[in-house]
Design a protein around this motif. Structure first.
Motif, PDB file in Angstrom:
ATOM      1  N   ALA A 134       0.820  -1.221   0.000  1.00  0.00           N
ATOM      2  CA  ALA A 134       0.000   0.000   0.000  1.00  0.00           C
ATOM      3  C   ALA A 134       0.848   1.263   0.000  1.00  0.00           C
ATOM      4  O   ALA A 134       0.326   2.345  -0.293  1.00  0.00           O
ATOM      5  CB  ALA A 134      -0.926   0.000   1.218  1.00  0.00           C
ATOM      6  N   ARG A 135       2.149   1.145   0.306  1.00  0.00           N
ATOM      7  CA  ARG A 135       3.035   2.311   0.374  1.00  0.00           C
ATOM      8  C   ARG A 135       3.956   2.416  -0.844  1.00  0.00           C
ATOM      9  O   ARG A 135       4.941   3.153  -0.814  1.00  0.00           O
ATOM     10  CB  ARG A 135       3.891   2.245   1.643  1.00  0.00           C
ATOM     11  CG  ARG A 135       3.112   2.342   2.950  1.00  0.00           C
ATOM     12  CD  ARG A 135       4.048   2.588   4.131  1.00  0.00           C
ATOM     13  NE  ARG A 135       4.917   1.456   4.366  1.00  0.00           N
ATOM     14  CZ  ARG A 135       4.706   0.519   5.275  1.00  0.00           C
ATOM     15  NH1 ARG A 135       3.606   0.560   6.039  1.00  0.00           N
ATOM     16  NH2 ARG A 135       5.564  -0.470   5.448  1.00  0.00           N
ATOM     17  N   LEU A 167       1.862   2.077  -7.339  1.00  0.00           N
ATOM     18  CA  LEU A 167       0.936   1.083  -6.802  1.00  0.00           C
ATOM     19  C   LEU A 167       0.675  -0.015  -7.826  1.00  0.00           C
ATOM     20  O   LEU A 167       0.565   0.261  -9.024  1.00  0.00           O
ATOM     21  CB  LEU A 167      -0.393   1.734  -6.426  1.00  0.00           C
ATOM     22  CG  LEU A 167      -0.398   2.617  -5.189  1.00  0.00           C
ATOM     23  CD1 LEU A 167      -1.742   3.337  -5.075  1.00  0.00           C
ATOM     24  CD2 LEU A 167      -0.141   1.798  -3.923  1.00  0.00           C
ATOM     25  N   THR A 194      -8.590   0.543   4.118  1.00  0.00           N
ATOM     26  CA  THR A 194      -7.790   1.696   3.675  1.00  0.00           C
ATOM     27  C   THR A 194      -6.880   1.342   2.498  1.00  0.00           C
ATOM     28  O   THR A 194      -6.000   2.123   2.149  1.00  0.00           O
ATOM     29  CB  THR A 194      -6.915   2.222   4.828  1.00  0.00           C
ATOM     30  OG1 THR A 194      -6.092   1.159   5.333  1.00  0.00           O
ATOM     31  CG2 THR A 194      -7.790   2.778   5.958  1.00  0.00           C
ATOM     32  N   PHE A 195      -7.082   0.189   1.889  1.00  0.00           N
ATOM     33  CA  PHE A 195      -6.162  -0.247   0.842  1.00  0.00           C
ATOM     34  C   PHE A 195      -6.395   0.571  -0.419  1.00  0.00           C
ATOM     35  O   PHE A 195      -7.537   0.796  -0.829  1.00  0.00           O
ATOM     36  CB  PHE A 195      -6.341  -1.743   0.556  1.00  0.00           C
ATOM     37  CG  PHE A 195      -5.122  -2.395  -0.019  1.00  0.00           C
ATOM     38  CD1 PHE A 195      -3.989  -2.565   0.758  1.00  0.00           C
ATOM     39  CD2 PHE A 195      -5.106  -2.848  -1.329  1.00  0.00           C
ATOM     40  CE1 PHE A 195      -2.849  -3.165   0.241  1.00  0.00           C
ATOM     41  CE2 PHE A 195      -3.984  -3.448  -1.867  1.00  0.00           C
ATOM     42  CZ  PHE A 195      -2.845  -3.613  -1.072  1.00  0.00           C
ATOM     43  N   PRO A 196      -5.308   1.011  -1.087  1.00  0.00           N
ATOM     44  CA  PRO A 196      -5.461   1.980  -2.172  1.00  0.00           C
ATOM     45  C   PRO A 196      -5.736   1.395  -3.555  1.00  0.00           C
ATOM     46  O   PRO A 196      -5.883   2.152  -4.525  1.00  0.00           O
ATOM     47  CB  PRO A 196      -4.110   2.702  -2.169  1.00  0.00           C
ATOM     48  CG  PRO A 196      -3.145   1.649  -1.720  1.00  0.00           C
ATOM     49  CD  PRO A 196      -3.896   0.833  -0.708  1.00  0.00           C
ATOM     50  N   THR A 197      -5.778   0.093  -3.689  1.00  0.00           N
ATOM     51  CA  THR A 197      -5.973  -0.502  -5.013  1.00  0.00           C
ATOM     52  C   THR A 197      -6.780  -1.781  -4.874  1.00  0.00           C
ATOM     53  O   THR A 197      -7.045  -2.254  -3.762  1.00  0.00           O
ATOM     54  CB  THR A 197      -4.601  -0.762  -5.673  1.00  0.00           C
ATOM     55  OG1 THR A 197      -4.780  -1.043  -7.050  1.00  0.00           O
ATOM     56  CG2 THR A 197      -3.872  -1.923  -5.007  1.00  0.00           C
ATOM     57  N   ARG A 217     -12.662  -4.706  -1.036  1.00  0.00           N
ATOM     58  CA  ARG A 217     -12.972  -3.371  -0.512  1.00  0.00           C
ATOM     59  C   ARG A 217     -14.442  -3.026  -0.733  1.00  0.00           C
ATOM     60  O   ARG A 217     -15.102  -3.572  -1.606  1.00  0.00           O
ATOM     61  CB  ARG A 217     -12.074  -2.329  -1.191  1.00  0.00           C
ATOM     62  CG  ARG A 217     -10.596  -2.565  -1.004  1.00  0.00           C
ATOM     63  CD  ARG A 217      -9.780  -1.569  -1.804  1.00  0.00           C
ATOM     64  NE  ARG A 217     -10.122  -1.641  -3.218  1.00  0.00           N
ATOM     65  CZ  ARG A 217      -9.900  -0.674  -4.092  1.00  0.00           C
ATOM     66  NH1 ARG A 217      -9.347   0.464  -3.691  1.00  0.00           N
ATOM     67  NH2 ARG A 217     -10.220  -0.814  -5.354  1.00  0.00           N
ATOM     68  N   GLU A 227     -14.744   2.584  -1.132  1.00  0.00           N
ATOM     69  CA  GLU A 227     -13.299   2.549  -1.248  1.00  0.00           C
ATOM     70  C   GLU A 227     -12.883   2.285  -2.694  1.00  0.00           C
ATOM     71  O   GLU A 227     -11.916   2.875  -3.180  1.00  0.00           O
ATOM     72  CB  GLU A 227     -12.738   1.462  -0.329  1.00  0.00           C
ATOM     73  CG  GLU A 227     -12.836   1.821   1.155  1.00  0.00           C
ATOM     74  CD  GLU A 227     -13.051   0.595   2.022  1.00  0.00           C
ATOM     75  OE1 GLU A 227     -13.058  -0.530   1.470  1.00  0.00           O
ATOM     76  OE2 GLU A 227     -13.238   0.761   3.227  1.00  0.00           O
ATOM     77  N   ARG A 228     -13.623   1.415  -3.390  1.00  0.00           N
ATOM     78  CA  ARG A 228     -13.296   1.143  -4.786  1.00  0.00           C
ATOM     79  C   ARG A 228     -13.446   2.383  -5.628  1.00  0.00           C
ATOM     80  O   ARG A 228     -12.630   2.674  -6.499  1.00  0.00           O
ATOM     81  CB  ARG A 228     -14.192   0.013  -5.322  1.00  0.00           C
ATOM     82  CG  ARG A 228     -13.944  -1.335  -4.660  1.00  0.00           C
ATOM     83  CD  ARG A 228     -14.501  -2.455  -5.499  1.00  0.00           C
ATOM     84  NE  ARG A 228     -15.948  -2.386  -5.661  1.00  0.00           N
ATOM     85  CZ  ARG A 228     -16.817  -3.010  -4.874  1.00  0.00           C
ATOM     86  NH1 ARG A 228     -16.361  -3.729  -3.846  1.00  0.00           N
ATOM     87  NH2 ARG A 228     -18.110  -2.942  -5.102  1.00  0.00           N
ATOM     88  N   SER A 279     -10.432   4.854  -5.269  1.00  0.00           N
ATOM     89  CA  SER A 279      -9.092   4.470  -5.710  1.00  0.00           C
ATOM     90  C   SER A 279      -8.830   4.982  -7.109  1.00  0.00           C
ATOM     91  O   SER A 279      -9.759   5.224  -7.883  1.00  0.00           O
ATOM     92  CB  SER A 279      -8.942   2.949  -5.673  1.00  0.00           C
ATOM     93  OG  SER A 279      -9.816   2.340  -6.588  1.00  0.00           O
ATOM     94  N   PRO A 280      -7.537   5.164  -7.477  1.00  0.00           N
ATOM     95  CA  PRO A 280      -7.196   5.684  -8.806  1.00  0.00           C
ATOM     96  C   PRO A 280      -7.692   4.764  -9.923  1.00  0.00           C
ATOM     97  O   PRO A 280      -7.753   3.565  -9.759  1.00  0.00           O
ATOM     98  CB  PRO A 280      -5.654   5.722  -8.784  1.00  0.00           C
ATOM     99  CG  PRO A 280      -5.282   5.731  -7.348  1.00  0.00           C
ATOM    100  CD  PRO A 280      -6.357   4.966  -6.631  1.00  0.00           C
TER     101      PRO A 280
END
Length: 281
Positions: free
Chosen positions: A24-25, A29, A54-57, A272, A276-277, A280-281
């Motif tokens: 996630a960092r 990504l 909180t996951f970004p992808t 997610r 959240e989905r 995300s980008p």
């Protein structure tokens, strides 16, 4: 180029949480992370759902029943489920450095697979890393082996990246393949169960198919969390399967990835929430 990271896990949720936090960092990504689970207890699913908040992808959990060590089958199911063009194979005890995915992307080349390396942590350092996700292995950190693998030197990494067909140091804990190449050789050989050799057998079929290897040293860094080894297997039947693949110069295995493609024609769901989905980008 869409990148899927496929994480193999089995009943070590605290380690898996650190692996997911590290992904996630990333400076780049992954487009998707698939946790492919060889039959873990429900506490692993609970960790994935907590991290998903909180996951970004895109985050996927693919589970199979616990019927002994079936790593080949678990990895094949992740490959079948993947929506990425390029798949990074990562074990659930490998904590990636922040440039890990970006480095894999930089090394990806048609006609090649990428072989990464790892830093080995001792029991004390592993305990620190599990207790505190901010702890990272650097060149001066006590409690590590293969200290050179903590150094990220992209200019030097390029010198080691000449395609070849080396057979030493094959490790599926840190590998990158084009998905189409894995489909062509039918993925991992599922007749190989228990510990070892399934990654070496895969690579020999990849070589017979015509692929070459790009060595990723001083780049694509990750720290292996300590656990007791299972390497000392006497009269391992997987050795005989590997020998047969070499002697017959096999490209495809009979029991492999193609068994699972139909199951994942529709991509498995994102763990997610819809909110959240959407964010995300």
């Amino acid at each position: 180029m869409r990148i899927t990271v496929a994480i193999l896990t089995y009943n070590w949720p605290t380690a898996l949480e650190r692996v997911l936090e590290a992904l996630a960092r990333q400076t780049r990504l992954p487009d998707e992370v698939i946790v492919t689970d060889d039959g873990s207890r429900p506490d692993t699913r609970a960790v994935i759902e907590r991290v998903a908040a909180t996951f970004p992808t895109r985050l996927v959990h693919v589970w199979q029943p616990d019927d002994g060590a079936r790593m080949s089958r678990a990895r094949n199911r992740a490959i079948a489920a993947a929506t990425g063009d390029y798949i990074i194979l990562l074990d659930g005890d490998m904590v990636a450095e922040p440039h890990f995915v970006a480095d894999h992307e930089a090394f990806a080349m048609k006609g090649c697979y990428v072989q990464g390396s790892r830093v080995l942590s001792d029991e004390a350092l592993t305990a620190r890393m599990l207790a505190d996700g901010s702890v990272r292995a650097t060149f001066f950190t006590p409690g590590i082996e293969r200290r050179r693998h903590t150094l990220r030197l992209p200019w030097l990494a390029r010198l080691y990246a000449t395609p070849g067909r080396k057979t030493r140091g094959i490790k599926s804990c840190n590998m990158g393949f084009w998905r189409d190449d894995l489909i062509a050789i039918n993925g991992f050989n599922e007749t190989m169960t228990g510990w070892g050799r399934e990654d070496t057998e895969l690579v020999h079929r990849a070589y017979h198919y015509g692929l070459q290897r790009r060595e990723m040293r001083f780049s694509g860094l990750a720290t292996h969390l300590y656990h007791r080894t299972r390497k000392n297997v006497v009269d391992n039947p997987n050795d005989r399967i590997l020998d047969d693949t070499r002697q017959r110069r096999l490209v495809r295995c009979e029991r492999g990835l193609d068994q699972h493609l139909a199951e994942f024609v529709a991509a498995p769901p994102d763990v997610r929430s819809p909110t959240e989905r959407a964010a995300s980008p």
